[in-house]
Design an enzyme around this catalytic site. Structure first.
Site, mmCIF file in Angstrom:
data_model
loop_
_atom_site.group_PDB
_atom_site.id
_atom_site.type_symbol
_atom_site.label_atom_id
_atom_site.label_comp_id
_atom_site.label_asym_id
_atom_site.label_seq_id
_atom_site.Cartn_x
_atom_site.Cartn_y
_atom_site.Cartn_z
ATOM 1 N N LEU A 55 47.380 13.537 81.632
ATOM 2 C CA LEU A 55 48.184 13.208 82.033
ATOM 3 C C LEU A 55 48.213 15.265 82.869
ATOM 4 O O LEU A 55 47.711 16.029 82.133
ATOM 5 C CB LEU A 55 49.490 13.685 81.420
ATOM 6 C CG LEU A 55 49.370 12.325 80.476
ATOM 7 C CD1 LEU A 55 51.022 12.570 79.933
ATOM 8 C CD2 LEU A 55 50.477 10.883 81.182
ATOM 9 N N ASP A 56 48.169 15.224 83.631
ATOM 10 C CA ASP A 56 49.067 16.408 84.294
ATOM 11 C C ASP A 56 49.828 17.196 83.486
ATOM 12 O O ASP A 56 50.750 16.838 82.723
ATOM 13 C CB ASP A 56 49.430 16.411 85.492
ATOM 14 C CG ASP A 56 48.934 15.671 86.991
ATOM 15 O OD1 ASP A 56 48.101 15.122 86.597
ATOM 16 O OD2 ASP A 56 49.493 15.254 87.257
ATOM 17 N N ALA A 57 49.372 18.764 83.710
ATOM 18 C CA ALA A 57 49.847 19.841 82.678
ATOM 19 C C ALA A 57 51.459 19.498 82.610
ATOM 20 O O ALA A 57 52.275 19.090 81.569
ATOM 21 C CB ALA A 57 49.533 20.733 82.167
#
Length: 232
Positions: A55-57
């Site tokens: 997942l994106d940060a």
């Protein structure tokens, strides 16, 4: 960091916003190990673990990890063959139709080549607030949506909603600065409004139906209250 499902083959965590799944390759600044899920989980479980996907940060929610590489390959295969159903919650600027899909090819990160990219969504609720956030309208409109990405491209959900002029709230890379600031400063809801809410698939070793759901959190409790109080 919360482990919300675990068996002999894999486990699922509820990743907080601001954490990286693994060390970022192109980060312009050093990321401390305590902000990297891979390192935190290795310390917590006292063994090697392997992320199946990412997942994106800024995105919160579910991420699958395994305890060995063969299990990683098997679950990665399910993702590649689109046998794992992913459901996200998001808040977008403007009012979206009841349901729809975004079928817009997206560039590969760092390249000009386009890849087939498909995102489906379903509207949960609309709100209209009596604040002139932008420069065009006297009120501001938002939609809470359930999002199901069919493909898995870099920043796919965020880029797709931006491409149809409904950027996600709190997205500093693809979003709307005015509305991001309004949610952060006036509504006290900072950060990206995107959460990996559930994963559903058939367990490849036990053949059981698996559905893992992320627990409630402060941000989404605030968002749900906002939409319940003002929604249409």
């Amino acid at each position: 960091m919360e482990i919300i499902y675990k068996d002999d083959y894999f486990f699922a965590i509820n990743k907080p916003s601001g954490f990286f799944v693994h060390p970022p390759e192109l980060s312009p600044y050093p990321v401390p190990p305590e902000k990297i899920c891979l390192y935190v989980l290795r310390d917590l479980l006292k063994q090697d673990v392997f992320p199946v996907h990412r997942l994106d940060a800024p995105t919160s929610g579910l991420v699958l990890f395994t305890m060995d590489k063969p299990a990683t390959r098997e679950l990665s295969r399910l993702f590649m063959e689109r046998k794992i159903s992913k459901s996200y919650l998001a808040v977008a600027r403007g009012h979206l139709q009841t349901e729809g899909q975004i079928d817009i090819p997206l560039e590969i990160a760092g390249f000009d080549d386009l890849q087939e990219s498909l995102t489906r969504y379903r509207t949960i609720k609309h709100i209209e607030l009596p604040f002139a956030v932008g420069k065009k309208y006297a009120t501001s409109r938002y939609t809470m949506v359930e999002v199901n990405p069919v493909t898995g491209r870099w920043h796919q959900i965020r880029r797709h909603f931006d491409r149809i002029a409904h950027p996600l709230i709190g997205d500093i890379e693809h979003g709307d600065t005015y509305h991001n600031r309004f949610f952060r400063d006036e509504l006290q809801i900072p950060g990206l409004c995107l959460k990996a809410q559930s994963l559903s698939f058939i367990h490849p070793w036990t053949n059981q139906d698996i559905k893992i759901e992320a627990p409630a959190c402060e941000k989404w409790t605030k968002l749900e209250k906002l939409f319940s109080a003002s929604g249409v």
